[in-house]
Scaffold this active site. Sequence first.
Site, PDB file in Angstrom:
ATOM      1  N   CYS A  87      -1.367   2.519  -4.737  1.00  0.00           N
ATOM      2  CA  CYS A  87      -2.172   1.368  -5.155  1.00  0.00           C
ATOM      3  C   CYS A  87      -3.636   1.776  -5.292  1.00  0.00           C
ATOM      4  O   CYS A  87      -3.997   2.481  -6.221  1.00  0.00           O
ATOM      5  CB  CYS A  87      -1.974   0.207  -4.175  1.00  0.00           C
ATOM      6  SG  CYS A  87      -2.545  -1.385  -4.817  1.00  0.00           S
ATOM      7  N   HIS A 196       4.093  -0.254  -3.210  1.00  0.00           N
ATOM      8  CA  HIS A 196       3.847   0.253  -1.863  1.00  0.00           C
ATOM      9  C   HIS A 196       5.120   0.726  -1.158  1.00  0.00           C
ATOM     10  O   HIS A 196       5.768  -0.064  -0.450  1.00  0.00           O
ATOM     11  CB  HIS A 196       3.201  -0.847  -1.018  1.00  0.00           C
ATOM     12  CG  HIS A 196       1.787  -1.141  -1.390  1.00  0.00           C
ATOM     13  ND1 HIS A 196       0.709  -0.642  -0.696  1.00  0.00           N
ATOM     14  CD2 HIS A 196       1.264  -1.888  -2.396  1.00  0.00           C
ATOM     15  CE1 HIS A 196      -0.419  -1.062  -1.242  1.00  0.00           C
ATOM     16  NE2 HIS A 196      -0.108  -1.828  -2.288  1.00  0.00           N
ATOM     17  N   GLU A 198       5.295   2.451   1.509  1.00  0.00           N
ATOM     18  CA  GLU A 198       5.118   2.418   2.966  1.00  0.00           C
ATOM     19  C   GLU A 198       5.497   1.066   3.569  1.00  0.00           C
ATOM     20  O   GLU A 198       5.653   0.947   4.793  1.00  0.00           O
ATOM     21  CB  GLU A 198       3.666   2.772   3.328  1.00  0.00           C
ATOM     22  CG  GLU A 198       2.650   1.679   3.168  1.00  0.00           C
ATOM     23  CD  GLU A 198       2.175   1.459   1.739  1.00  0.00           C
ATOM     24  OE1 GLU A 198       1.162   0.765   1.546  1.00  0.00           O
ATOM     25  OE2 GLU A 198       2.828   1.981   0.791  1.00  0.00           O
TER      26      GLU A 198
END
Length: 233
Positions: A87, A196, A198
């Site tokens: 991002c 994302h 993660e």
Amino acid sequence: MSARIGVVTFPGSLDDRDAARAVRLAGGEPVALWHADDDLGGVDAVVLPGGFSYGDYLRCGAIARFSPVMTEVVDAARGGMPVLGICNGFQILCEAHLLPGALIRNDHQRFVCRDQQLRVVNDATAWTTDLTAGQVITIPLKNGEGGFVADEETLDRLEGEGQVVFRYEGLNPNGSLRDIAGVTNERGNVVGLMPHPEHAVEPGFGPDRAGAPRSGTDGLGLFTSAVRSLVSA
């Protein structure tokens, strides 16, 4: 041997702790790096996390690109070190000219937050060897300036040389040209993507996919890919 993966925190970073946890769950050792550091501390790879570095003044990532730590990241990346930008991290990598193209305001002019399907296009980068080309994964997306753009010549080159890593599947959430969600450099060690991974590394805490044996972990493969390649190097 444990792969030591640095996670950079800039003023305004939001997802640095999440990225560090993803590294740990993948079997690596997360190492905290600060934007003012002039040394990477001997890490084996670097993650630039999401957020709003320096308040997104000027352009997203434009100020972070000049932070002291980025001088070291650029040199290390050009030397072959694996670097992942997520991002805002993707925006910083483009501003630093480690990746081609740029990220602009979403075409609908609104911030978007949703679970997003991605199709894996290139499974040969330092961050995608545990994924499979053609595989569709679901990970969260949250951005206001996530539209990937480049001139037609650059887009054709990215397509022709296998530098498109991820493509939006089903819905293009921000107007990215040719549905591009993530790209890599020519060498394949630097990868940037807007969604994302993660936030999709633990069962029950990531996007739920009915019938999936490890639902919610579609993003973990990016981190295990780097860890495995570094440990086996």
